[in-house]
Structure formats: structure tokens, C-alpha cells
Scaffold this motif. Structure first.
Motif, PDB file in Angstrom:
ATOM      1  N   SER A   4      -3.665 -19.785 -31.293  1.00 50.29           N
ATOM      2  CA  SER A   4      -3.437 -19.354 -30.752  1.00 50.29           C
ATOM      3  C   SER A   4      -3.360 -19.755 -29.205  1.00 50.29           C
ATOM      4  N   LEU A   5      -3.053 -19.816 -28.256  1.00 49.70           N
ATOM      5  CA  LEU A   5      -3.765 -20.363 -26.779  1.00 49.70           C
ATOM      6  C   LEU A   5      -2.186 -20.220 -25.864  1.00 49.70           C
ATOM      7  N   GLY A   6      -2.639 -19.625 -24.725  1.00 52.64           N
ATOM      8  CA  GLY A   6      -1.816 -18.226 -24.296  1.00 52.64           C
ATOM      9  C   GLY A   6      -2.299 -18.541 -22.896  1.00 52.64           C
ATOM     10  N   THR A   7      -1.292 -18.635 -21.936  1.00 54.53           N
ATOM     11  CA  THR A   7      -1.638 -18.637 -20.243  1.00 54.53           C
ATOM     12  C   THR A   7      -0.305 -17.569 -20.186  1.00 54.53           C
ATOM     13  N   THR A   8      -0.245 -16.774 -18.786  1.00 53.79           N
ATOM     14  CA  THR A   8       0.672 -15.891 -18.111  1.00 53.79           C
ATOM     15  C   THR A   8      -0.053 -16.019 -16.736  1.00 53.79           C
ATOM     16  N   ARG A   9       0.669 -16.660 -15.416  1.00 52.03           N
ATOM     17  CA  ARG A   9       0.891 -16.476 -14.389  1.00 52.03           C
ATOM     18  C   ARG A   9       1.046 -15.601 -13.803  1.00 52.03           C
ATOM     19  N   ASN A  10       1.214 -14.362 -13.100  1.00 48.10           N
ATOM     20  CA  ASN A  10       2.210 -13.016 -12.427  1.00 48.10           C
ATOM     21  C   ASN A  10       2.150 -12.950 -11.327  1.00 48.10           C
ATOM     22  N   ARG A  11       2.444 -13.922  -9.747  1.00 45.22           N
ATOM     23  CA  ARG A  11       2.597 -13.611  -8.382  1.00 45.22           C
ATOM     24  C   ARG A  11       3.300 -13.114  -7.787  1.00 45.22           C
ATOM     25  N   PHE A  12       2.991 -11.695  -7.387  1.00 40.71           N
ATOM     26  CA  PHE A  12       3.211 -10.815  -6.505  1.00 40.71           C
ATOM     27  C   PHE A  12       3.337 -10.951  -5.028  1.00 40.71           C
ATOM     28  N   MET A  13       3.669 -11.529  -4.037  1.00 42.69           N
ATOM     29  CA  MET A  13       4.112 -11.985  -2.807  1.00 42.69           C
ATOM     30  C   MET A  13       4.089 -10.173  -2.404  1.00 42.69           C
ATOM     31  N   GLY A  14       3.810  -9.013  -2.353  1.00 41.88           N
ATOM     32  CA  GLY A  14       3.932  -8.018  -1.736  1.00 41.88           C
ATOM     33  C   GLY A  14       5.338  -7.434  -1.357  1.00 41.88           C
ATOM     34  N   PHE A  15       5.135  -6.429  -0.865  1.00 42.10           N
ATOM     35  CA  PHE A  15       6.759  -5.328  -0.209  1.00 42.10           C
ATOM     36  C   PHE A  15       6.242  -5.169   0.419  1.00 42.10           C
ATOM     37  N   LEU A  16       6.691  -5.594   1.746  1.00 37.56           N
ATOM     38  CA  LEU A  16       6.786  -5.639   3.438  1.00 37.56           C
ATOM     39  C   LEU A  16       7.477  -3.499   3.156  1.00 37.56           C
ATOM     40  N   GLY A  17       8.488  -3.965   3.249  1.00 38.79           N
ATOM     41  CA  GLY A  17       8.829  -2.140   3.679  1.00 38.79           C
ATOM     42  C   GLY A  17       8.978  -1.877   5.394  1.00 38.79           C
ATOM     43  N   ASP A  18       8.803  -0.879   5.357  1.00 35.32           N
ATOM     44  CA  ASP A  18       8.704  -1.023   6.775  1.00 35.32           C
ATOM     45  C   ASP A  18       7.906  -1.645   7.770  1.00 35.32           C
ATOM     46  N   TYR A  19       6.981  -2.680   7.349  1.00 33.59           N
ATOM     47  CA  TYR A  19       5.911  -2.941   7.989  1.00 33.59           C
ATOM     48  C   TYR A  19       6.487  -4.436   8.339  1.00 33.59           C
ATOM     49  N   ASN A  20       6.037  -5.158   8.804  1.00 33.02           N
ATOM     50  CA  ASN A  20       5.787  -6.772   9.380  1.00 33.02           C
ATOM     51  C   ASN A  20       5.223  -7.559   8.400  1.00 33.02           C
ATOM     52  N   GLY A  21       4.182  -7.248   7.859  1.00 34.40           N
ATOM     53  CA  GLY A  21       3.887  -8.405   7.722  1.00 34.40           C
ATOM     54  C   GLY A  21       2.437  -9.050   8.660  1.00 34.40           C
ATOM     55  N   LYS A  22       0.785 -10.149   8.256  1.00 36.39           N
ATOM     56  CA  LYS A  22      -0.062 -10.003   9.157  1.00 36.39           C
ATOM     57  C   LYS A  22      -0.228 -10.549  10.096  1.00 36.39           C
ATOM     58  N   ASN A  23       1.143 -11.380  10.494  1.00 30.09           N
ATOM     59  CA  ASN A  23       1.222 -12.241  12.003  1.00 30.09           C
ATOM     60  C   ASN A  23       1.827 -11.511  13.658  1.00 30.09           C
ATOM     61  N   VAL A  24       1.316 -10.031  13.093  1.00 29.22           N
ATOM     62  CA  VAL A  24       2.163  -9.457  14.477  1.00 29.22           C
ATOM     63  C   VAL A  24       1.061  -9.281  15.584  1.00 29.22           C
ATOM     64  N   LEU A  25       1.357  -9.064  16.665  1.00 23.98           N
ATOM     65  CA  LEU A  25       0.452  -8.629  17.884  1.00 23.98           C
ATOM     66  C   LEU A  25      -0.023  -7.285  18.441  1.00 23.98           C
ATOM     67  N   TYR A  26       1.532  -6.230  17.364  1.00 22.06           N
ATOM     68  CA  TYR A  26       1.174  -5.111  18.617  1.00 22.06           C
ATOM     69  C   TYR A  26       1.109  -4.210  17.674  1.00 22.06           C
ATOM     70  N   ASN A  27      -0.021  -2.840  17.601  1.00 26.51           N
ATOM     71  CA  ASN A  27       0.336  -2.073  16.807  1.00 26.51           C
ATOM     72  C   ASN A  27       1.452  -1.179  16.646  1.00 26.51           C
ATOM     73  N   SER A  28       2.151  -1.885  17.581  1.00 22.33           N
ATOM     74  CA  SER A  28       3.246  -0.615  17.089  1.00 22.33           C
ATOM     75  C   SER A  28       4.828  -1.504  16.724  1.00 22.33           C
ATOM     76  N   GLN A  29       4.163  -2.645  16.233  1.00 22.13           N
ATOM     77  CA  GLN A  29       4.974  -3.976  15.117  1.00 22.13           C
ATOM     78  C   GLN A  29       4.801  -2.652  13.799  1.00 22.13           C
ATOM     79  N   GLY A  30       3.742  -2.403  13.227  1.00 21.37           N
ATOM     80  CA  GLY A  30       3.419  -2.405  11.843  1.00 21.37           C
ATOM     81  C   GLY A  30       3.098  -3.320  11.043  1.00 21.37           C
ATOM     82  N   ARG A  31       1.642  -3.843  11.115  1.00 17.70           N
ATOM     83  CA  ARG A  31       0.924  -4.548  10.449  1.00 17.70           C
ATOM     84  C   ARG A  31       1.126  -4.570   9.002  1.00 17.70           C
ATOM     85  N   GLY A  32       0.859  -5.686   8.736  1.00 19.18           N
ATOM     86  CA  GLY A  32       0.293  -5.365   6.669  1.00 19.18           C
ATOM     87  C   GLY A  32       1.798  -5.015   6.108  1.00 19.18           C
TER      88      GLY A  32
END
Length: 701
Positions: free
Chosen positions: A206-234
Motif C-alpha cells: 500500500s501507498l498513501g499520502t495526506t496533506r492537511n493545510r490549516f490556514m490559522g485562526f485570526l480571532g481578535d488579531y489581524n494577520g501579519k501585515n498590520v503596521l501598528y501594535n494597537s491593531q493586534g498583529r498575528g
């Protein structure tokens, strides 16, 4: 206590609601009694097993639409899944003991991670698509499974057979992450392919392969492209991509079987700096940046197994495994959306050569079964740890052990059996260790089953606890090379009742109680200050005890399958580091669960729902002023799904919702004299919907 007694008595009383008849249909015994291999001298039914074994089937996993092992175990009454949004890891806790005390195996071989072997396993790094069933055994398992099997074991049995000449399957799963989803960069996206071929009557591949891509959960944050600490990076939960490829070659004859299994796993996790910094250079002028990271996990797994029957039955496994974690540190220029100063280095690795074998034979007209075995483990660990003055240092150590064990079972009658076992472990880094166990099983009239056991197990410190140092501004967390192994003594007993009724219903009730005490428990404790900076170190300072009263119950009536369970756990942890200490009071934790599935044969459809209630729980928390009791608020977790077979079962469609009650965080309160302070514990990313399509192609010619 009153709650669980009322709960159990009520469920035992359900029997009278159906019929006064109390005889067990042999066909239903076969249906309920899976053949299990964990903690057994030889494969046998659960009814004949001296240990209580819980089985999670492939169908149950499919009905959950689980994306990782944590989704499966989250419905188990005594298990708590502990996720970490900061590291991306997900581990397991049983009876309040963390994953260092619970051993995870694949086909009876412990699974490596970058800091240990068999323990502290990241549940997100285990492929679900290759699982035939999962066997869970609670309690001391030190005799059969060696170090660190203190609270229990989980054995993943992978698929190694098919009734067809070719089995080919492809599945696609799309899942929202809370309310976040799109096909490009939000949600979770899973693909799996597996092909199994019976080459002839003896050979399978047998041969098998699995790909599981989890794109993250922002929640109260705003991702990587924010410019100010008050915006909640990450991100609240870090994005990660998981790949796993596996291959199997199996040879089977009437008296001999061998298989070789290979697995290659990678998991990449993206970490984003919460703090945005400013800088200037001639190329970009004034710019904003974050000190970001990527974690690269890689694991290779090889297992060769030989087993057969003859004058003596035998089973030998030979395994080589290696897992590494590399970090890539870089400066992410937010205004330019580019990376600079990329630096990649190996942070941790664990390389293991492992072999386990046993010989077993039946004597005296099959009344006596003896199993003599060995286990040899050679761990080669590496870690890059923090040192004083913002420096790092490399640690490379070998941790080896060579064990011998003997297990015997004597069947006085078909109803009465006992088991005695012992293990001695020759350690290269610690004092030699030993384990023992004594168990018994008795089948009473009216299909009552009684089991009891007592056992001693031990846990050896892992690579993290011995050597890791985390030193940063404001805190020092230090390993300790002088740590001693922990020892535990556990006692448990249970009563099970199987009942069938004239209307075709089958009821299985169980109530059990267990007690475990752990000496020289390793705890990170405040040992002093470096100026104003508190210093914490792993030391053998605590004694841990728990009492668990639990009652899992199962009712099958026609096409309904109902599971109801409850668990009360009292935990006492006495910690004394000569500066601060706790008292020995018992703190109560309450858990209950309900699982219901309904099969509609005419539609070839099944509907499932799983609910788990975690009551208010207490534990000791370490603060700069000593140990205080903390309380975690209660919460409920509900999953539901519907699975439909189409095109003569070639196509499986599963629709579902996970975390229907929309749980994300739960409050934790520190109880101090005249003052309370609260914080939040991250549990999930909210209500999520999933769709899974699986196409199965079976070829015979």
C-alpha cells in the motif's frame, strides 16, 4: 460522588425499562467484543481481557469527520485535549496528568517526537486516514510498555489488509475555522490518497499520502501585515501545513507474518511576532518589521515486524525513527511585504533505535500462558538551548535502556483468570528501574464481569526536563540534569454488565474506580531570583495522587447507538520547594459525555452527535508569591455530523459541525486571600463547518 452514583444506578436500571429477560445473545457478544492486542499476551476479545480496553473504530473516526487525533480523543470521558495556539501543538491529559505520563504507540511501537519517545506527542502530527482502530488502556502499563506508561497507553492499529485486489481511495475535506474560510488563505483544506493492492494470496502493498493545510485562526488579531501594535498583529492559532506519506509491504501465510512500514512526515508552522518594531535603512527608509519565525518539523518512521505461530508464538519489532525541529528566524518587513536576514538552524532532534520482542506459549491444556520479552531503546538527543549573556549552547546526549519482562496469565476456569508480570530496566543515565503488576478477572452469573489490578510504573525525565533552558528578559526556566525518575503505584477495579433484551436491544454498563500515587514528581518550581528576575527549575519536589470514579455505558437498540459516560477525579498535589508549598487537599474535576448515532439503512445514512461537559475544575497554580488554587470555569463541547453513502458506497459524503456551542476560551481564576484575578485559557476557535467527500474504487479481476 452522589452525582455519579445516581447516574450509574439510573443507567443500570434502564434494563428493566426494556424487559425482565437477562440473557446475552452470543451474536451480540461478538458484535460488542472487538479483538484487541494492547496489553495482551495474545490477541483476544475484550470480554476475555484482564485489562479494560476501550476501542475507537474507523467508522467512529469517519463519523466525527476528524481533522486530527485531538478531534477524536476530545470526546473520550477521561481525556482532555490541550491545544496551544502559540506553538501549534496539541497534546493529551489523562486524570490530570499531562502527556509525559501517557504513551502513544503505532502498531505497538512508541512514536518519536523531537524531545522524547512515546510521550508528549503532538496529536496534530498523526495521520488519521491510515487508522484501522485505536485501543486505549487506562492505568499502570509499565510491565508491558516500559517507562512513562503511568496513566495509560494509546495504541494506533494501522490498516494492513483488504478483501479486494485493489482498493483506491481519494478524499477531500474543506472546513471553516470559526467563521473564517475561503479557498485560498482561510480555513482548513485536507486531501488524502491511498492505494492498496493484494499482489497475490500472500503479499500486500500500500501507498498513501495526506496533506492537511490549516490556514490559522485570526480571532481578535489581524494577520501579519498590520503596521501598528494597537491593531493586534498575528494569529490566535498559528497557520501550519502537514504532509505525511506512508508505504507498507506485508507478507502473510498461515503461520508467519511480516510487514515493513515506512512513514515520512513534515509539518511547517508560521509564527508572527506580536510586537511591531521600527527601523531605518537607505534601501527602504523608515520601515516597520516583526521578528518572525517558521518551525520545520520532520519525522521518519521505519518499522519491521516479524510474528508467527509454532512451538512458541513470537512477535518482534525493529524500528528506527528520527524527528527534528528547525527554526528559521527572519525579519519580516511589513511595509514591503518581504523577508530579510533569514537564519535557519537545528533546534531539537531525537533519533531512536528501538526493538521489542516476546515469546509466548500455552501450557497445561491452555490454562497457563507465559510471555517472555525484551525492549531495547537507544535515544540520541540534541537541543540548542539558551545560556547566559544571550548565548546558546548545544546539548547532545544518549539516553538508553535495556529491559526484560515476564507476564503470565493463568485461567483457573473459563470465568476466573489472573495475571502477574514484572519488568526490570537497565538504565544508562538513571538508576535501574522496575515495574510489576497483578490483575484478575472474574465472570459472575447474569453476565457481570469484575476486574481488578495493582501495578507499579515509573517515568524517566525527558530531554526537555533535563537539558532545556529558556532564558529571556523577565524569566528563567531551567532544566536539571540531576532529576530522578518518578515512581507510581496504581490500584483499580471495575464492574461491567452486559444485557440483551427480547426486543433486540443490548446494554453495556460499567463502573470503575482507580487510585494512583506518584512520588518524586517533576515540577517547574520557583527556586530564587536573579536580581528581580524569578528563576524556575525542574526539580523532584511533589507528590501527586488521584482518585477516579468513572462510568462509561453503551446502549444499542436497533439502529440507535447511545454512549453515556461520567467521570469524577479528585487530585491531590503536594508541592514543597523549601520556599513555598501547597497542602494535600483533594481538588475535584467533573466530566460527562453523551454520544448518539442513528443509522438509516434505507437511505444508507448515519447521523451522529457527540457532547462533552467539563465541569468547574481546580488545580494548583504557581505565582511569584507562592502556590494558590485556581479554578477553571465549566464548558460544553458539541460535535454533530451526517454521513451518506452514494453510488453503491463508492462515494461517501460527510457534512458536519464541530464545536457547535462556539467555545473559544474559558476563564481561569486565581483564588487568593482577599483577592481574585482572572485570565483566559484558549480551548478552540469557535463553531466550524466541514464537508468531506471520499471516493472508493474497489477492483477485482
Amino acid at each position: 460522588m452522589r452525582f455519579l452514583l445516581i447516574f450509574s444506578v439510573g443507567l443500570f436500571g434502564i434494563q428493566n425499562a426494556f424487559s425482565q429477560r437477562d440473557t446475552l445473545d452470543p451474536k451480540k457478544i461478538i458484535k460488542l467484543d472487538d479483538i484487541v492486542v494492547s496489553a495482551q499476551i495474545e490477541p483476544q476479545s475484550i470480554r476475555k481481557s484482564i485489562k479494560n480496553v476501550q476501542v475507537i473504530t474507523e467508522e467512529q473516526i469517519k463519523s466525527l469527520g476528524a481533522s486530527n487525533l485531538g478531534d477524536v480523543l476530545n470526546q473520550y470521558v477521561n481525556i482532555t485535549v490541550v491545544p496551544s495556539g502559540e506553538s501549534g501543538r496539541s497534546t493529551v491529559s489523562l486524570f490530570g496528568l499531562d502527556s509525559d505520563y501517557f504513551k502513544i504507540l503505532v502498531d505497538n511501537v512508541p512514536l518519536v517526537n523531537e524531545g522524547g519517545f512515546g510521550n508528549n506527542t503532538d496529536l496534530s502530527q498523526i495521520n488519521l486516514e491510515d487508522i484501522e482502530r485505536i485501543e486505549i488502556v487506562e492505568g499502570a502499563m509499565g510491565v508491558t510498555h516500559g517507562a512513562n506508561a503511568v496513566s495509560g497507553i494509546l495504541n494506533i492499529i494501522t490498516k494492513r489488509k483488504t478483501p479486494n485486489q485493489w482498493d483506491i481511495s481519494y478524499s477531500l475535506q474543506e472546513e471553516t475555522v470559526g467563521k473564517e474560510y475561503n479557498i485560498k488563505d482561510r480555513g482548513r483544506h485536507i486531501q488524502n490518497f491511498k492505494a492498496t493492492h493484494n499482489i497475490n494470496q500472500n503479499w500486500l502493498a500500500s501507498l498513501g499520502t495526506t496533506r492537511n493545510r490549516f490556514m490559522g485562526f485570526l480571532g481578535d488579531y489581524n494577520g501579519k501585515n498590520v503596521l501598528y501594535n494597537s491593531q493586534g498583529r498575528g494569529y490566535m492559532y498559528l497557520p501550519r501545513t502537514y504532509w505525511q506519506t506512508n508505504a507498507l509491504v506485508n507478507y502473510h501465510s498461515q503461520k508467519f507474518n511480516t510487514f515493513y512500514k515506512f512513514e515520512w512526515m513534515t509539518q511547517d508552522i508560521d509564527y508572527y511576532d506580536r510586537n511591531i518594531k521600527s527601523a531605518y535603512n537607505d534601501r527602504w527608509g523608515a520601515y516597520k518589521y516583526g521578528n518572525d519565525k517558521r518551525y520545520f518539523y520532520k519525522r521518519q518512521f521505519h518499522n519491521l515486524n516479524l510474528n508467527g505461530i509454532g512451538w512458541m508464538n513470537y512477535d518482534f519489532s525493529f524500528s528506527f525513527q528520527k524527528q527534528t525541529r528547525e527554526n528559521e528566524d527572519f525579519r519580516y518587513i511589513i511595509s514591503q511585504k518581504t523577508e530579510a536576514d533569514n537564519r535557519k538552524q537545528l533546534i531539537e532532534s531525537m533519533q531512536v533505535f528501538y526493538s521489542k520482542g516476546n515469546l509466548n506459549k500455552l501450557f497445561y491444556d491452555k490454562k497457563l500462558a507465559l510471555s517472555l520479552g525484551y525492549e531495547a531503546t537507544s535515544n540520541k538527543g540534541f537541543a540548542l538551548v539558551d545560556a547566559e549573556q544571550n548565548r546558546t549552547r548545544e546539548v547532545q546526549k544518549n539516553i538508553d535502556n535495556y529491559d526484560a519482562f515476564l507476564v503470565s496469565e493463568y485461567h483457573f476456569t473459563d470465568k476466573f483468570s489472573t495475571s502477574i508480570g514484572g519488568r526490570y530496566s537497565f538504565q544508562t543515565l538513571f538508576d535501574n528501574q522496575y515495574s510489576y503488576s497483578l490483575g484478575t478477572r472474574y465472570l459472575f452469573k447474569d453476565n457481570y464481569e469484575w476486574r481488578a489490578s495493582v501495578g507499579r510504573s515509573y517515568r524517566t525525565p525527558d530531554f526537555y526536563e533535563l537539558y532545556s533552558n529558556i532564558i529571556f528578559e523577565g524569566h528563567h526556566f531551567l532544566g536539571n540534569e540531576a532529576l530522578l525518575p518518578e515512581s507510581s503505584l496504581s490500584v483499580d477495579t471495575s464492574l461491567k454488565k452486559l444485557t440483551s433484551f427480547e426486543n433486540g436491544a443490548t446494554l453495556k454498563n460499567q463502573i470503575g474506580i482507580s487510585y494512583n500515587t506518584i512520588k518524586d514528581r517533576i515540577t517547574s518550581a520557583l527556586i530564587g531570583y536573579d536580581g528581580a528576575t524569578p528563576k524556575y527549575q525542574n526539580i523532584n519536589i511533589s507528590e501527586y495522587k488521584y482518585i477516579n470514579l468513572s462510568s462509561p455505558n453503551k446502549l444499542i437498540i436497533h439502529n440507535f447507538d447511545l454512549n453515556i459516560g461520567a467521570s469524577l477525579t479528585w487530585i491531590s498535589q503536594l508541592i514543597n520547594n523549601n520556599q513555598y508549598q501547597t497542602d494535600s487537599r483533594y481538588l475535584l474535576n467533573i466530566v460527562g459525555n453523551v454520544g448518539l448515532s442513528y443509522n438509516i439503512p434505507s437511505w444508507d445514512t448515519s447521523i451522529s452527535g457527540y457532547y462533552k461537559y467539563v465541569g468547574k475544575s481546580q488545580l494548583w497554580a504557581s505565582t511569584a508569591n507562592g502556590y494558590v488554587v485556581s479554578e477553571r470555569d465549566p464548558y460544553g463541547w458539541l460535535d454533530a455530523s451526517i454521513k451518506k453513502n452514494l453510488l453503491h458506497k463508492r462515494l461517501e459524503l460527510t457534512l458536519g459541525v464541530r464545536n457547535l456551542l462556539d467555545v473559544t476560551t474559558v476563564s481561569r481564576t486565581l483564588l487568593t486571600v482577599g483577592h481574585e484575578s482572572s485570565s483566559s485559557i484558549l480551548l478552540g476557535y469557535g463553531r466550524s463547518y466541514f464537508l468531506k467527500l471520499t471516493y472508493n474504487l474497489n477492483i477485482n479481476y
